[in-house]
Design an enzyme around this catalytic site. Structure first.
Site: not given
Length: 511
Positions: A273-274, A277
């Site tokens: 997920h990160e 980003h």
């Protein structure tokens, strides 16, 4: 000649402003990772000073004068049409920041920054101790400062709610009135799907309850980053109380995760997920670096990247097909006797839980909708902060069918204290997660049309075509386009719930 000189002054001021922002990001990153606990008060003072300096530079009289000289105004933020397109986009971004900043008193900006610097460590300790009462005074300050901010900006009257002003920080163009009908459709369809799946025999996920030593997980994280092509020369991974990503510059993007010996998937999917980003932050083109245009179009667009990588890619059968051999090689005992079909079903198990960041794809949206409703009530004053834990437990029962013992050892730590956002005063951010799901599936459907063989690429561990598409169609624009403009340019569509709902319902129909 006058125009050229003024433009260069604005560009120089913008570069300074961006550098101050990155310095602040470095201080925040350190505070969440390596800063010793006793450094809290000094760090809060440092952040307050830094934010005051940034505010003073942005609101200096010459900035307003330079913007006006170039034809930029509240009604026409992009300035004179004779200017180059990128310069007009830059003026629009600076004008938006300027118009907001000049309405905030300097002492309020400094006090708010200091309060946030004290609030975040207080939240981390309160979460560790399962002590909502210890965090409550800070939460009250964060709520009041959020209200004041929206009021200074002119929200709270004329049909514009205070919460509309906070949403607009993260999702330009979005309001409670535009989000509520989208969320109503999602709530009904997702709730129905959760109930339907709940009547089925659950998959066997017992192997994930085996012991996964934390130090071994830290070592394994490097293999995961390598597999998805995270550029470790431009970024790094650390641990924090709540996973996050932050950019200290185009070639210095930091991500964090957290590890649990009895919850292997938490660390894995937080990293993916990160990384989504981070790859967005790394993908801004060089000509935008160091300017206000090297930012996301919105946090919903930002979340579209992380949610797409985490769920649509990371939880897919092709991804697991390519990555499972590495997982087995690293954890042979834990995955002994486990085949790919069993892993796929276990990874995608729908089981309503208390923790948002660990939630499955189906129930995740309900976590966000719960917070969306609570935030509105907190900001409007309808809900007193003291009553938040009790109301949270009531809604947890209503949305997920989970009874929470208020005297339990983690009743608030896994409830109202689980997210970092309110300790940062980030009210209005939560809707971006679900909007990210919606944006992400619009992008994914277009990716599948443009790259029909994308599943085969992912199974082979080759993400180059996927990254190239995202880079060209999403990352390359920075914030030169509004979210709706970016979506339409990339996909030819307007934001709808159906692409996401169709994906989720088809995926779990026969799971």
């Amino acid at each position: 000649m006058k125009t050229t000189e003024t433009l260069e002054k604005i560009r120089a001021a913008d570069r300074e402003q961006c550098r101050l922002g990155k310095i602040g990001a470095a201080l925040h990153w350190d505070m969440e990772t390596y800063m010793p606990p006793e450094g809290v008060h000094e760090r809060a003072e440092q952040l307050a000073l830094l934010e005051s300096l940034a505010h003073a530079k942005l609101t200096a009289p010459e900035m307003g004068r330079w913007l006006s000289e170039l034809g930029s105004s509240w009604e026409n933020p992009a300035g004179d049409e004779s200017l180059a397109a990128r310069d007009r986009d830059l003026l629009r971004a600076i004008r938006r920041a300027y118009d907001r900043a000049v309405k905030l008193p300097a002492d309020f900006v400094s006090e708010s920054a200091k309060a946030r610097g004290l609030s975040q460590p207080a939240w981390a300790q309160a979460r560790k101790d399962n002590d909502f009462a210890a965090f409550l005074p800070h939460l009250k300050i964060m709520i009041e400062n959020a209200r004041k901010t929206a009021q200074y900006w002119g929200f709270g009257s004329g049909g514009k709610t205070l919460y509309d002003g906070l949403i607009d920080i993260y999702e330009p163009g979005m309001t409670v009135a535009t989000i509520t009908p989208l969320f109503a459709v999602l709530r009904d369809r997702l709730s129905a799907l959760v109930k339907e799946i709940g009547r089925r025999e659950p998959p066997d996920a017992s192997f994930f309850a085996r012991d996964f030593p934390v130090e071994k997980q830290r070592e394994f994280a490097g293999k995961l980053l390598e597999h998805i092509g995270f550029e470790t020369g431009r970024g790094r991974l650390d641990s924090s109380a709540h996973p996050f990503a932050t950019s200290l510059g185009p070639n210095d993007v930091r991500i964090t995760t957290r590890y649990f010996a009895d919850n292997f998937l938490s660390g894995v999917f937080s990293i993916i997920h990160e990384s989504g980003h981070a790859m967005y932050e790394m993908g801004f083109p060089a000509e935008l670096h160091g300017t206000s245009l090297a930012e996301a179009a919105s946090m919903g667009i930002h979340e579209s990247q992380s949610r797409l990588w985490e769920n649509v890619v990371g939880r897919s059968l092709p991804f697991l097909e390519g990555f499972f051999p590495k997982m087995k090689a690293f954890f042979p005992e834990q995955f002994g006797g486990v085949g790919l079909p069993a892993l796929y079903r276990a990874v995608n198990q729908v089981k309503p839980s208390l923790i948002r960041v660990d939630a499955d794809e189906v129930s995740y949206g309900l976590h966000v909708i719960l917070r969306f409703e609570l935030e509105q009530a907190l900001i409007s004053g309808e809900l007193a902060p003291e009553k938040l834990p009790a109301v949270w437990r009531e809604k947890t029962k209503e949305y997920f069918g989970i009874d929470v013992d208020p005297a339990g050892p983690r009743s608030d730590a896994d409830g109202v204290l689980q997210d970092i956002h309110w300790s940062m005063g980030a009210f209005g951010y939560f809707p971006s997660y679900v909007l990210g799901n919606l944006y992400g599936l619009h992008f994914w459907n277009k990716i599948r049309r443009d790259i029909p063989e994308v599943d085969a690429h992912i199974a082979a561990g080759d993400f180059s075509a996927l990254k190239a598409w995202l880079g060209e169609n999403v990352h390359a624009h920075g914030c030169r386009l509004e979210p709706a403009q970016l979506l339409e340019k990339a996909t030819g569509e307007k934001l709808r719930t159906e692409p996401f709902l169709q994906y989720i319902e088809e995926k779990y129909k026969d799971m």
